[in-house]
Design a protein around this motif. Sequence first.
Motif, PDB file in Angstrom:
ATOM      1  N   THR A  31     -43.305 -54.802 -93.739  1.00 23.02           N
ATOM      2  CA  THR A  31     -41.878 -55.139 -93.751  1.00 23.02           C
ATOM      3  C   THR A  31     -41.454 -56.136 -92.678  1.00 23.02           C
ATOM      4  O   THR A  31     -40.260 -56.427 -92.548  1.00 23.02           O
ATOM      5  N   ILE A  32     -42.395 -56.674 -91.908  1.00 22.88           N
ATOM      6  CA  ILE A  32     -42.038 -57.648 -90.868  1.00 22.88           C
ATOM      7  C   ILE A  32     -41.339 -58.854 -91.501  1.00 22.88           C
ATOM      8  O   ILE A  32     -41.771 -59.370 -92.532  1.00 22.88           O
ATOM      9  N   ASN A  33     -40.274 -59.302 -90.866  1.00 24.92           N
ATOM     10  CA  ASN A  33     -39.479 -60.429 -91.370  1.00 24.92           C
ATOM     11  C   ASN A  33     -40.229 -61.743 -91.168  1.00 24.92           C
ATOM     12  O   ASN A  33     -40.615 -62.093 -90.055  1.00 24.92           O
ATOM     13  N   LYS A  59     -33.981 -56.598 -85.939  1.00 24.54           N
ATOM     14  CA  LYS A  59     -34.043 -58.063 -85.943  1.00 24.54           C
ATOM     15  C   LYS A  59     -35.374 -58.570 -86.481  1.00 24.54           C
ATOM     16  O   LYS A  59     -35.479 -59.709 -86.931  1.00 24.54           O
ATOM     17  N   ARG A  60     -36.387 -57.724 -86.446  1.00 26.26           N
ATOM     18  CA  ARG A  60     -37.728 -58.087 -86.909  1.00 26.26           C
ATOM     19  C   ARG A  60     -38.014 -57.543 -88.306  1.00 26.26           C
ATOM     20  O   ARG A  60     -39.142 -57.620 -88.794  1.00 26.26           O
ATOM     21  N   GLY A  61     -36.992 -56.962 -88.926  1.00 22.16           N
ATOM     22  CA  GLY A  61     -37.149 -56.404 -90.268  1.00 22.16           C
ATOM     23  C   GLY A  61     -37.782 -55.027 -90.267  1.00 22.16           C
ATOM     24  O   GLY A  61     -38.232 -54.554 -91.317  1.00 22.16           O
ATOM     25  N   LEU A  62     -37.807 -54.365 -89.112  1.00 25.76           N
ATOM     26  CA  LEU A  62     -38.509 -53.089 -88.969  1.00 25.76           C
ATOM     27  C   LEU A  62     -37.541 -51.960 -88.648  1.00 25.76           C
ATOM     28  O   LEU A  62     -36.426 -52.178 -88.180  1.00 25.76           O
ATOM     29  N   LYS A  63     -37.998 -50.734 -88.875  1.00 25.81           N
ATOM     30  CA  LYS A  63     -37.197 -49.566 -88.506  1.00 25.81           C
ATOM     31  C   LYS A  63     -38.129 -48.403 -88.178  1.00 25.81           C
ATOM     32  O   LYS A  63     -39.287 -48.351 -88.618  1.00 25.81           O
TER      33      LYS A  63
END
Length: 559
Positions: free
Chosen positions: A213-215, A311-315
């Motif tokens: 899922t990393i942006n 901000k990096r597409g992570l959770k």
Amino acid sequence: MINGLEAEMQKCDRVPTWTSIDWRKVERKVTNLKRRIFKATERGDLKQVANLQKLASKSFAVKVLAIKRATQINDGKKTPGVDGKIIDDHAGRVKIANEEFDLNSYNPPPVVRAYIPKKPKKLKKSLRRRLKLSNEPMRPLGIPTIKDRIIQGIAKTALGPEYEAKFEANSFGFRPGRCAHDAIEETFNALRNGVAGGNEWILDADISKAFDTINHEFILNQLGNFPAKDLISRWLKAGFVEIGKIHETTIGTPQGGVISPLLANIALDGLQKHLGKGYRYVRYADDFVIMAKTKQAIEEIKPKVEQWLLKRGLKLNDEKTKIIHREKGFNFLGFHIRMYKDGKLIIKPQKEKIKGLLGKIRTWLDENKQVKTEAVIEKLNPILRGWAYYYRFVCSKETFSNIQYKVHWILWKWAKRRHPNKSKFWILNKYYEKSGKGSSMTFKGIYRIDKIPIIRYIRVKGKNSPDDPKLLEYWGNRGNRLGKVQFAKDSTRYLLARNQNWKCYLCGNWLMNGEEVDINHIIPVNEGGSDHISNKIIYHESCHYQWHSNRKKNKLRAA
């Protein structure tokens, strides 16, 4: 400088045979190039960094080393990508080595989607059947083609040193000269009682599907002026093939790509600075822990971490992320870390890892009921030795003794099942021998995991990197120190490695770089050579064919 650079980039090296390559020279050229990139990054000379990265992308030494790693060293060397091809002979390596690569115009093919088992959930078999769950949850992998892996290796060599000069000190996963033991030692120092430690509360964080899922845009923005930035963008968006159908990828970096761990490290770098004072932080790839002296401090920082990851597409995975007191204990990188009531912080092998080791041994013996004893020893000894060597830097003595005891009875059941009509005394005489004083018996030839000494691991200092040209003496001393604990003291491997200054006889690289090693005779015994240690050398497994192909030249060199 520019003219010299352009001249170097325009050279057209050709290799007549794979065995004619001087790997010592190749390793030296690649190492020097990486150190120049590192040094230019430290100076802040961005133009020089970009020029050196262009040079690395066109360097013949970088290319052949990437080919060697992709086709001879890495675990996936026999796994094909979407084109169904592998390179398993020297002719194929020579052919691709002499092929010209243009990283600017290269168009990566999609990766092949494959699945590997994850750690299974603790559910009863009957409940699994009722819920129609598979026995093992699966993790998706993306397998590039061999050529793609080689080009990724070239790009990684060019990009890696720049970020080695930038990465924070407490990042340990998938970085040269660093390993899980460094992360565990730093965690120990942060949690134990003392001036430098004393942190009692831990945020045991788990990122949900980090690689998947990393942006993409965030990663590309972090790459700045990297010359192959567009190529990395094409890799990220190349898609994957599953059951014959091509799927697009708009987020994530495929697990299985050579450059993927480096990109993940780039995306996750900087959290220590974001945390600020009052926190200790340790990260290994996408696994990390944050430590503080109070529970309130941990509760306050968790939302800030979630915002930083977003901000990096992570959770964070809410189910697996926990706030824990050090007296309760927690698992990290295969170890269990806990502060006991007497004030001692103890690190032991994780219980699940012990069960996994014993389960692996039982399963293999169940599937190989009638194999010869020699085959059992040949299979089990490397498993036991490798497991023990990984865990010998923590409080594992009791665990090792427990494993030795259980392996004893696992092998006893195997021997009884193999000879159902024989008496216990017959089985004892055939398979067992006396061990030391008293009447204790051990399986003949089995590796004695309980005899492994416990050794203190020395954590790598600060931000130190092997790419830093100022630290040659430090890394030389560290390589020697780690080499001394790699093999059993005074064993043949230990003595040979010491004689060679803990380096591979052929390529000159450190023996302990993660590759398997072999011992060979300089003059074969069947040609009159001695079996004495003076007629033996130790080298990497990937250098094995190199030695035999150039045996006459190597004999003269050894003499």
